[in-house]
Design an enzyme around this catalytic site. Structure first.
Site, PDB file in Angstrom:
ATOM      1  N   HIS A  37      -4.198  -0.582   7.753  1.00 11.96           N
ATOM      2  CA  HIS A  37      -4.113   0.788   7.256  1.00 11.96           C
ATOM      3  C   HIS A  37      -5.411   1.186   6.553  1.00 11.96           C
ATOM      4  O   HIS A  37      -6.235   0.344   6.210  1.00 11.96           O
ATOM      5  CB  HIS A  37      -2.939   0.934   6.281  1.00 11.96           C
ATOM      6  CG  HIS A  37      -1.615   0.607   6.881  1.00 11.96           C
ATOM      7  ND1 HIS A  37      -0.508   0.251   6.141  1.00 11.96           N
ATOM      8  CD2 HIS A  37      -1.213   0.561   8.186  1.00 11.96           C
ATOM      9  CE1 HIS A  37       0.508   0.010   6.940  1.00 11.96           C
ATOM     10  NE2 HIS A  37       0.109   0.187   8.188  1.00 11.96           N
ATOM     11  N   HIS A  64       0.557  -8.698  16.327  1.00 16.96           N
ATOM     12  CA  HIS A  64       1.272  -7.603  16.970  1.00 16.96           C
ATOM     13  C   HIS A  64       1.320  -7.727  18.493  1.00 16.96           C
ATOM     14  O   HIS A  64       2.166  -7.100  19.138  1.00 16.96           O
ATOM     15  CB  HIS A  64       0.647  -6.259  16.585  1.00 16.96           C
ATOM     16  CG  HIS A  64       1.070  -5.771  15.242  1.00 16.96           C
ATOM     17  ND1 HIS A  64       0.333  -5.994  14.107  1.00 16.96           N
ATOM     18  CD2 HIS A  64       2.173  -5.089  14.827  1.00 16.96           C
ATOM     19  CE1 HIS A  64       0.950  -5.455  13.068  1.00 16.96           C
ATOM     20  NE2 HIS A  64       2.067  -4.901  13.478  1.00 16.96           N
ATOM     21  N   ASP A  83       0.829  -1.198   0.000  1.00 17.96           N
ATOM     22  CA  ASP A  83       0.000   0.000   0.000  1.00 17.96           C
ATOM     23  C   ASP A  83       0.869   1.255   0.000  1.00 17.96           C
ATOM     24  O   ASP A  83       2.104   1.191  -0.104  1.00 17.96           O
ATOM     25  CB  ASP A  83      -1.008  -0.018   1.159  1.00 17.96           C
ATOM     26  CG  ASP A  83      -0.373   0.262   2.524  1.00 17.96           C
ATOM     27  OD1 ASP A  83       0.868   0.354   2.612  1.00 17.96           O
ATOM     28  OD2 ASP A  83      -1.121   0.388   3.509  1.00 17.96           O
ATOM     29  N   HIS A 136      12.858  -4.020   9.661  1.00 17.53           N
ATOM     30  CA  HIS A 136      11.557  -3.787  10.290  1.00 17.53           C
ATOM     31  C   HIS A 136      11.713  -3.960  11.791  1.00 17.53           C
ATOM     32  O   HIS A 136      12.333  -4.924  12.260  1.00 17.53           O
ATOM     33  CB  HIS A 136      10.511  -4.763   9.745  1.00 17.53           C
ATOM     34  CG  HIS A 136       9.111  -4.457  10.183  1.00 17.53           C
ATOM     35  ND1 HIS A 136       8.579  -4.940  11.373  1.00 17.53           N
ATOM     36  CD2 HIS A 136       8.136  -3.707   9.614  1.00 17.53           C
ATOM     37  CE1 HIS A 136       7.335  -4.504  11.492  1.00 17.53           C
ATOM     38  NE2 HIS A 136       7.045  -3.754  10.447  1.00 17.53           N
ATOM     39  N   LYS A 164      10.058   4.255  13.028  1.00 14.78           N
ATOM     40  CA  LYS A 164      11.026   3.209  12.666  1.00 14.78           C
ATOM     41  C   LYS A 164      12.429   3.797  12.562  1.00 14.78           C
ATOM     42  O   LYS A 164      13.408   3.149  12.926  1.00 14.78           O
ATOM     43  CB  LYS A 164      10.604   2.548  11.350  1.00 14.78           C
ATOM     44  CG  LYS A 164       9.273   1.808  11.455  1.00 14.78           C
ATOM     45  CD  LYS A 164       8.749   1.364  10.115  1.00 14.78           C
ATOM     46  CE  LYS A 164       7.349   0.750  10.261  1.00 14.78           C
ATOM     47  NZ  LYS A 164       6.751   0.383   8.961  1.00 14.78           N
ATOM     48  N   THR A 187       1.845   3.252   2.229  1.00 14.46           N
ATOM     49  CA  THR A 187       2.781   3.505   3.327  1.00 14.46           C
ATOM     50  C   THR A 187       4.132   2.837   3.102  1.00 14.46           C
ATOM     51  O   THR A 187       5.040   3.004   3.910  1.00 14.46           O
ATOM     52  CB  THR A 187       2.208   3.023   4.673  1.00 14.46           C
ATOM     53  OG1 THR A 187       2.110   1.589   4.656  1.00 14.46           O
ATOM     54  CG2 THR A 187       0.849   3.634   4.946  1.00 14.46           C
ATOM     55  N   ARG A 188       4.258   2.065   2.050  1.00 14.90           N
ATOM     56  CA  ARG A 188       5.490   1.335   1.784  1.00 14.90           C
ATOM     57  C   ARG A 188       6.171   1.873   0.528  1.00 14.90           C
ATOM     58  O   ARG A 188       5.501   2.322  -0.405  1.00 14.90           O
ATOM     59  CB  ARG A 188       5.201  -0.154   1.603  1.00 14.90           C
ATOM     60  CG  ARG A 188       4.592  -0.823   2.834  1.00 14.90           C
ATOM     61  CD  ARG A 188       5.591  -0.902   3.974  1.00 14.90           C
ATOM     62  NE  ARG A 188       5.066  -1.596   5.132  1.00 14.90           N
ATOM     63  CZ  ARG A 188       4.505  -1.020   6.187  1.00 14.90           C
ATOM     64  NH1 ARG A 188       4.378   0.309   6.209  1.00 14.90           N
ATOM     65  NH2 ARG A 188       4.080  -1.717   7.214  1.00 14.90           N
TER      66      ARG A 188
END
Length: 424
Positions: free
Chosen positions: A113, A202, A76, A176, A300, A78-79
């Site tokens: 997301h 998560h 998506d 990650h 991150k 966000t990557r």
């Protein structure tokens, strides 16, 4: 600043532009940069070579027939995955195996997301592919239960993916904070999984986040959980890219979703793990859009920067964050947790997806002074345990006012570069 002082000018990515840092050379400890390939091989050639020489698998064209229904999972917004560059060679390989275009569905993996606009979808894969192929977005409400991993995570996958005869995953292999690396089976879990599955996945982070860093570990518990889920789901083939700081493809791997991913991780380690001596401070850019699209993603880079700073030192994060914090739960925790200790303790006792970001920053704020250059409001910055500053230059002046001899690392691509502390 003394006029005779030698100054180093460094451009730091910020959103889709750059901001300039002027730092005295005597204070610049190290410019932490990746070891990126100098040669500029054609990106399409890199991808085609990867498809011609898959790892742990026969060629994709040999896995299909003219009747095969294919689901191609893409990242998506966000990557940084260069899907528009990966898809044309991938589609040609499928056609070589006889697959008809109308039997191919492209699925945008959203995890938890937000849905994307049509404009964003077109931007990710290109107008031509968007208009000529069936393109859909993952719907976490339309998932089928297949079982559980040994970690107790339910394997619940978007039904449109499961209806395919062959599932092909695309993505980018990069560090990650939790899964060790992106890419590989991550397109399945959390990519196209149910909300329940993603939250379960998560939830283990609350037990691990105060231990040794997980970033850059291929055997992290999260990675094991991912790969169990991907195997149950039937992920049949991957095509993953490794990109440089200019978002160019510098390596690609294809084939078995574990074996090919491990080779991709080797490329990433060679390029982006950088041995360092901890300094008094670090000024880190996330690397620009989309790594600084919101604070949820930008943290991150903060986590990567931690290894490069002495305890009690300062970290300056340059992250545009045009979409704010990027997660409703994160926003809620930021308003409700009045101190870093409160955020960490709350996370220990009660995992809540999105709240983990508050705990991550809280953990860092307990050890370091955190400064933020962004488009967030001052209130949002302070609520997330950062001190807001207008520019990186202002942050530098604050650090040097406290210690004129401070040694400072600069990380222009903090979202991708992983400092590793040198052994004594």
């Amino acid at each position: 600043m003394n006029p005779s002082t030698k100054i180093r000018k460094i451009d730091l990515p910020f959103g889709n532009g750059v901001i300039e840092l002027k730092i005295p050379e005597k204070n610049l400890s190290e410019l932490i940069l990746p070891s990126e390939p100098k040669s500029r091989e054609d990106e399409s050639s890199i991808v085609k070579k990867a498809l011609l020489d898959p790892i742990g698998s026969c060629r994709l064209s040999e896995l299909v027939n003219p009747e095969s229904r294919i689901a191609i999972i893409v990242s998506d917004i966000t990557r940084p995955t260069p899907s528009a560059k990966l898809l044309p060679p991938l589609l040609e390989e499928l056609r070589l195996g006889g697959v008809r275009d109308d039997n191919i569905t492209i699925v945008f993996a959203l995890g938890l997301h937000r849905k994307q606009t049509e404009e964003e979808c077109r931007k990710l894969i290109g107008d031509k592919i968007f208009e000529n192929f069936r393109c859909i977005q993952h719907d976490r409400e339309r998932c089928r239960h297949l079982g559980e991993t040994s970690f107790g995570t339910p394997v619940e996958i978007f039904e449109e993916v499961l209806d395919a005869d062959l599932i092909v995953g695309t993505g980018t292999v990069e560090f990650h904070y939790y899964a060790g690396y992106g890419g590989g089976g991550k397109c399945i879990l959390p990519g196209v999984s149910s909300e329940r599955a993603v939250l379960s996945f998560h939830s283990f982070y609350s037990k691990l986040f105060e231990g040794d860093p997980l970033s850059g570990r291929v055997n992290s518990p999260a990675r094991q959980n991912i790969e169990e889920a991907a195997k149950i789901a039937g992920l049949g083939f991957i095509l993953n890219a490794v990109i440089d700081s200019k978002k160019r493809i510098v390596a690609a791997v294809s084939g078995d979703f574990i074996k090919a991913h491990r080779k991709g991780a080797e490329y990433v380690d060679t390029m982006y793990k950088v041995p360092v001596e901890p300094a008094d401070a670090v000024i880190a850019s996330c690397g620009g859009f989309p790594k600084d699209i919101n604070l949820y993603q930008a943290t991150k880079a903060l986590e990567n920067a931690v290894a490069a700073v002495k305890t009690g030192g300062s970290i300056v994060l340059a992250a545009e964050c045009p979409e704010g914090l990027g997660n409703k739960v994160y926003e809620c925790w930021s308003r409700e947790c009045k101190s870093p200790d409160e955020a960490v303790e709350r996370f220990r006792e009660n995992f809540e997806f999105g709240g983990h970001k508050s705990a991550i920053v809280g953990k860092a704020a307990k050890e370091f002074r955190l400064y933020m250059v962004s488009k967030l409001s001052e209130e949002e910055c302070r609520n997330t345990f950062f001190t807001p500053v207008g520019t990186v230059q202002e942050a530098l002046e604050i650090i040097l006012a406290e210690n004129p001899e401070a040694r400072i690392h600069v990380m222009p691509d903090g979202g991708r570069t992983l400092p590793v502390r040198k052994e004594p």
